[in-house]
Design a protein around this motif. Structure first.
Motif, PDB file in Angstrom:
ATOM      1  N   GLY A 141       2.133  59.775-102.777  1.00  0.00           N
ATOM      2  CA  GLY A 141       1.898  61.034-103.473  1.00  0.00           C
ATOM      3  C   GLY A 141       0.563  61.033-104.202  1.00  0.00           C
ATOM      4  O   GLY A 141      -0.161  62.043-104.211  1.00  0.00           O
ATOM      5  N   ILE A 179      10.554  76.382-102.512  1.00  0.00           N
ATOM      6  CA  ILE A 179      10.007  76.333-103.866  1.00  0.00           C
ATOM      7  C   ILE A 179      11.098  76.578-104.906  1.00  0.00           C
ATOM      8  O   ILE A 179      11.194  75.854-105.907  1.00  0.00           O
ATOM      9  N   MET A 214      10.580  65.443-105.042  1.00  0.00           N
ATOM     10  CA  MET A 214       9.482  66.252-104.535  1.00  0.00           C
ATOM     11  C   MET A 214       8.787  66.996-105.668  1.00  0.00           C
ATOM     12  O   MET A 214       7.548  67.105-105.703  1.00  0.00           O
ATOM     13  N   THR A 266      -5.934  66.644 -97.168  1.00  0.00           N
ATOM     14  CA  THR A 266      -4.579  66.179 -97.442  1.00  0.00           C
ATOM     15  C   THR A 266      -3.853  65.791 -96.162  1.00  0.00           C
ATOM     16  O   THR A 266      -3.161  64.767 -96.108  1.00  0.00           O
ATOM     17  N   LEU A 311       2.448  72.776-100.237  1.00  0.00           N
ATOM     18  CA  LEU A 311       3.205  72.772-101.489  1.00  0.00           C
ATOM     19  C   LEU A 311       2.387  72.147-102.620  1.00  0.00           C
ATOM     20  O   LEU A 311       2.403  72.631-103.752  1.00  0.00           O
ATOM     21  N   LEU A 312       1.668  71.079-102.304  1.00  0.00           N
ATOM     22  CA  LEU A 312       0.865  70.382-103.304  1.00  0.00           C
ATOM     23  C   LEU A 312      -0.256  71.266-103.839  1.00  0.00           C
ATOM     24  O   LEU A 312      -0.658  71.143-105.003  1.00  0.00           O
ATOM     25  N   GLN A 355      -6.512  65.631-101.780  1.00  0.00           N
ATOM     26  CA  GLN A 355      -6.647  67.045-102.086  1.00  0.00           C
ATOM     27  C   GLN A 355      -7.853  67.289-102.996  1.00  0.00           C
ATOM     28  O   GLN A 355      -8.578  68.277-102.844  1.00  0.00           O
ATOM     29  N   SER A 409      -0.909  66.554-108.303  1.00  0.00           N
ATOM     30  CA  SER A 409      -1.831  67.596-108.768  1.00  0.00           C
ATOM     31  C   SER A 409      -2.782  67.088-109.850  1.00  0.00           C
ATOM     32  O   SER A 409      -3.788  67.743-110.144  1.00  0.00           O
ATOM     33  N   TYR A 450       3.604  69.372 -96.962  1.00  0.00           N
ATOM     34  CA  TYR A 450       3.355  68.832 -98.294  1.00  0.00           C
ATOM     35  C   TYR A 450       1.988  69.277 -98.810  1.00  0.00           C
ATOM     36  O   TYR A 450       1.828  69.543-100.012  1.00  0.00           O
ATOM     37  N   ILE A 500       4.831  66.457-106.565  1.00  0.00           N
ATOM     38  CA  ILE A 500       3.864  67.559-106.575  1.00  0.00           C
ATOM     39  C   ILE A 500       3.108  67.576-107.906  1.00  0.00           C
ATOM     40  O   ILE A 500       1.884  67.780-107.932  1.00  0.00           O
ATOM     41  N   GLY A 551      -2.791  63.232-103.518  1.00  0.00           N
ATOM     42  CA  GLY A 551      -3.435  63.951-104.608  1.00  0.00           C
ATOM     43  C   GLY A 551      -4.935  63.753-104.627  1.00  0.00           C
ATOM     44  O   GLY A 551      -5.692  64.720-104.806  1.00  0.00           O
TER      45      GLY A 551
END
Length: 274
Positions: free
Chosen positions: A151, A63, A87, A172, A192-193, A158, A95, A189, A91, A155
Motif C-alpha cells: 500500500g 466506496i 482497504m 500506480t 480508489l486510491l 501515485q 494517500s 486500487y 487507502i 502511494g
C-alpha cells in the motif's frame, strides 16, 4: 475561451484514467489552442474533481461499503481485519505520500515541473516502464492480498504523478504490475486510491484560487469540470473492460510516440518548454 475550456475538459475526461497522463495532455494542448497558454496546475487540479466524481459514481457501492465498514471498525463493531476495513486504512495510508510531497514541492509542481522537456521525458520513460511491468509482472495477486508495505509503495507511485507526464493511474498500475497484481486489481486500487488525493488537491486549488483570475473564469472552469465528469464515466467503463482482456501495449506505444513528437517540436523551436 469557453470553447477552449470545454476542449480541455473533454481531454481531461478522456485521459485521466488511461495511463497516458491527463496533466501532460492539458499542458501540451494548451500550446496549440488559440490562446496558446498553459492552462495551469490549478485548472488541471480543479477539473480533476469532475473526473474523480465519475470514479465515485462508478464505484459507488464499493466506496459506501468500505467507508461504512471502516467506520464500524472504529467503534469496534466489526474486527479490524475485515477486508473492507483493511482497504479503508490502506487507502488512507497510501494517500499520505502524495499529500506530503504535494505540499512540500507545490511551487515546483506549479512552475519548474511543467517544462515540456520534462513532460516529454516522463511520457517516454514511464511508458517504457509500464510496458516492462506489463510484460514481466506475474499478474496473480488480487486486492485482498494487498499488504501494508504494498500500500505504501502504491502511494509513492501515485505521488510520482505530481510530475506531468507520469500519469496517476499509469504510475500506480505500473507499481502494481511489478508487485504481481492482476491488471484489473491494480487499476481498481489506483482509482480508489486517487479519490482522497484528487478531491483534496482539487478543492485546495479551488479555495486557493477563488479570488485569482487565471487563464479561465470560474464559469469556464466549472463547465470544463462538468464535461470531464461526463466523459470520464464512459472512459472508466471502457478501460476496466479493456484491461480484463488486453495488454497495455497500445498505451505504451502512444506514450512513446507522443513524447518523441514533443521532443522534435521542442528541438525545432515550434513550441517552447514554458
Amino acid at each position: 475561451m469557453l470553447l477552449e475550456a470545454l476542449i480541455l475538459g473533454l481531454v481531461q475526461g478522456l485521459t485521466e484514467f488511461l495511463p497516458v497522463s491527463s496533466s501532460a495532455h492539458l499542458r501540451i494542448l494548451g500550446e496549440f489552442l488559440p490562446s496558446a497558454q498553459d492552462p495551469g496546475a490549478a485548472f488541471t487540479a480543479i477539473t480533476q474533481i469532475g473526473t474523480e466524481a465519475a470514479v465515485v459514481v462508478f464505484f459507488w457501492r464499493d466506496i459506501v461499503r468500505i467507508v461504512s465498514r471502516w467506520s464500524l471498525a472504529l467503534v469496534r463493531k466489526i474486527p479490524q481485519n475485515d477486508p473492507d476495513v483493511r482497504m479503508g486504512w490502506l487507502i488512507i495510508i497510501g494517500s499520505v505520500p502524495i499529500v506530503v510531497l504535494g505540499l512540500l514541492f507545490q511551487d515546483q509542481i506549479e512552475t519548474t515541473l511543467r517544462s515540456l522537456w520534462l513532460v516529454a521525458g516522463m511520457l517516454i520513460f514511464f511508458g517504457v516502464l509500464l510496458g516492462i511491468a506489463d510484460l514481466v509482472g506475474a499478474k496473480r495477486r488480487k486486492l485482498d492480498q494487498l499488504t501494508l508495505g504494498h500500500g505504501v509503495i502504491f502511494g509513492f507511485a501515485q505521488a510520482l504523478a505530481l510530475v506531468p507526464g507520469v500519469s496517476r493511474s499509469g504510475g500506480t498500475i505500473t507499481a502494481g504490475l511489478f508487485l504481481g497484481y492482476e491488471r484489473a486489481a491494480a487499476a481498481r486500487y489506483a482509482f480508489l486510491l486517487a479519490i482522497p488525493a484528487v478531491f483534496g488537491s482539487g478543492f485546495y486549488q479551488l479555495i486557493k484560487n477563488w479570488d485569482e483570475q487565471g487563464p479561465f473564469t470560474p464559469v469556464e472552469t466549472a463547465a470544463a469540470t462538468g464535461v470531464a465528469f461526463i466523459v470520464a464515466l464512459g472512459v472508466i467503463a471502457f478501460f476496466m473492460s479493456w484491461i480484463s482482456k488486453r495488454s497495455f501495449l497500445p498505451f505504451v506505444v502512444y506514450r512513446v510516440a507522443l513524447g518523441a513528437t514533443l521532443l522534435v517540436l521542442l528541438s525545432m523551436g515550434i513550441i517552447q518548454p514554458y
